[in-house]
Enzyme design. Structure first.
Site, PDB file in Angstrom:
ATOM      1  N   HIS A  40       0.700  13.680  -2.652  1.00  0.00           N
ATOM      2  CA  HIS A  40       1.876  13.533  -3.526  1.00  0.00           C
ATOM      3  C   HIS A  40       2.713  14.812  -3.506  1.00  0.00           C
ATOM      4  O   HIS A  40       3.935  14.757  -3.504  1.00  0.00           O
ATOM      5  CB  HIS A  40       1.440  13.273  -4.976  1.00  0.00           C
ATOM      6  CG  HIS A  40       0.644  12.031  -5.175  1.00  0.00           C
ATOM      7  ND1 HIS A  40      -0.700  12.045  -5.442  1.00  0.00           N
ATOM      8  CD2 HIS A  40       1.010  10.722  -5.148  1.00  0.00           C
ATOM      9  CE1 HIS A  40      -1.134  10.804  -5.589  1.00  0.00           C
ATOM     10  NE2 HIS A  40      -0.123   9.981  -5.406  1.00  0.00           N
ATOM     11  N   GLN A  63       0.773  -4.426 -10.616  1.00  0.00           N
ATOM     12  CA  GLN A  63       0.439  -4.432  -9.185  1.00  0.00           C
ATOM     13  C   GLN A  63      -1.073  -4.464  -8.947  1.00  0.00           C
ATOM     14  O   GLN A  63      -1.530  -4.370  -7.820  1.00  0.00           O
ATOM     15  CB  GLN A  63       1.095  -3.250  -8.460  1.00  0.00           C
ATOM     16  CG  GLN A  63       0.529  -1.875  -8.780  1.00  0.00           C
ATOM     17  CD  GLN A  63       1.310  -0.758  -8.090  1.00  0.00           C
ATOM     18  OE1 GLN A  63       2.453  -0.474  -8.432  1.00  0.00           O
ATOM     19  NE2 GLN A  63       0.698  -0.133  -7.087  1.00  0.00           N
ATOM     20  N   GLY A 149       4.589   7.865   1.117  1.00  0.00           N
ATOM     21  CA  GLY A 149       3.643   8.324   2.135  1.00  0.00           C
ATOM     22  C   GLY A 149       3.314   7.224   3.126  1.00  0.00           C
ATOM     23  O   GLY A 149       3.266   6.038   2.773  1.00  0.00           O
ATOM     24  N   LYS A 151       0.472   6.761   4.278  1.00  0.00           N
ATOM     25  CA  LYS A 151      -0.873   6.221   4.075  1.00  0.00           C
ATOM     26  C   LYS A 151      -0.779   4.757   3.625  1.00  0.00           C
ATOM     27  O   LYS A 151      -1.567   3.924   4.034  1.00  0.00           O
ATOM     28  CB  LYS A 151      -1.663   7.032   3.052  1.00  0.00           C
ATOM     29  CG  LYS A 151      -3.111   6.539   3.016  1.00  0.00           C
ATOM     30  CD  LYS A 151      -3.977   7.341   2.118  1.00  0.00           C
ATOM     31  CE  LYS A 151      -3.787   7.012   0.682  1.00  0.00           C
ATOM     32  NZ  LYS A 151      -4.372   5.768   0.198  1.00  0.00           N
TER      33      LYS A 151
END
Ligand code: PAF
Length: 292
Positions: A40, A63, A149, A151
């Site tokens: 982050h 979510q 990101g 990822k």
């Protein structure tokens, strides 16, 4: 050290942003669910190319699926505040769920296609929750640029498509995966791992690396790559594969042949903890056949 503000209400964010915009300042935005790590912080550093950097910290209930880790997701606002300060943020927006969702909240942003594979398939409703909260956050912060990101490669692709489809004027910037020294992708969920699981989790990045090498060495058939990566992960007794899959990195459509921007993504349970990782590689099949 510059002064950083923390606010909890949408109105406070709007007032501050209005003032910054009046001064002609550009705004970079990093949406997060908190429990911040160097991954982050790298996004906050990247957002430093703007005049002001806003970070949101909000564990978004919509979510998470009913059997997922919403309740146990790590939260520590004091620690996060320090991490944001260190990385150079100007404003933290840390709302309560009641600030984001009225009791009769009923409007959602959803997507067909790019959310059908990978995490979208394993976590029904997940991207509906992500797209809805990110749209709301974009409407509140109105950033020039927002940073995500790699990822969460599917999330990055989904947000790019959503901003294009909804004509949202925010530029989406993708940032590289930040890893531990031994290769494990940084994740807030790594804190769930006990020492044995932490060691076992390395199988994910190592196996994906082998997959990358196979493509680099000229393999065109992505099914062979996936079979190899899966077989390596399966050797680790604490690992249980959710998926290992090759898709186009921009459209998230499944692909069999190594051509274009290829995303090879994996989601693997290590014990009870579900971790994701991936790599993206570009190949041009036409070049390969010319060289053959
Ligand atoms: O990547 C995350 O942390 C979340 O999915 C996001 C983008 C902050 C939305 O809640």
């Amino acid at each position: 050290m510059k002064k950083m503000k923390i606010v909890k209400t949408i109105n406070e964010v709007r007032e501050i942003i209005k003032d910054w915009k009046k001064q002609g300042l550009s705004i970079g935005f990093v949406p997060t669910m908190g429990y911040l790590h160097e991954g982050h912080q790298s996004l906050i550093h990247a957002a430093g190319e703007n005049d002001k950097v806003v970070v949101s910290i909000f564990v978004n209930p919509i979510q998470f699926g009913p059997n997922e880790d919403f309740a146990s997701y790590p939260r520590d606002i004091d620690r996060d505040t320090e991490k944001c300060r260190e990385a150079g943020a100007d404003l933290i927006f840390a709302p309560e769920a009641s600030e984001m969702y009225e009791p009769d909240f009923c409007t959602f942003v959803d997507m067909n296609g790019p959310t059908d594979e990978l995490c979208g398939k394993s976590r029904p409703g997940h991207f509906r929750g992500v797209c809805t909260v990110v749209s709301k956050l974009f409407n509140i912060v109105t950033p020039d640029k927002a940073y995500f990101g790699q990822k969460d490669a599917q999330q990055l692709a989904v947000i790019r498509i959503m901003t294009r489809d909804l004509s949202i004027g925010t530029e989406i910037v993708g940032c590289p995966i930040i890893r531990e020294e031994d290769g494990l992708a940084k994740s807030s969920r790594n804190t769930y791992l006990n020492p044995n699981e932490r060691k076992a989790a390395l199988v994910i990045s190592r196996s994906l690396n082998e997959g990358r090498k196979i493509i680099e060495s000229g393999e065109i058939d992505l099914n062979k790559v996936i079979v190899k990566v899966k077989s390596l992960i399966e050797k680790e007794p604490l690992a249980k594969i959710d998926y290992v899959k090759a898709v186009n990195a921009d459209s998230i459509k499944p692909i069999d042949k190594a051509d274009g921007r290829i995303l090879v993504a994996a989601a693997v349970y290590i014990g009870k903890t579900r971790l994701i990782d991936n790599f993206i590689i570009e190949r041009n099949a036409a070049d390969d056949s010319n060289n053959a």
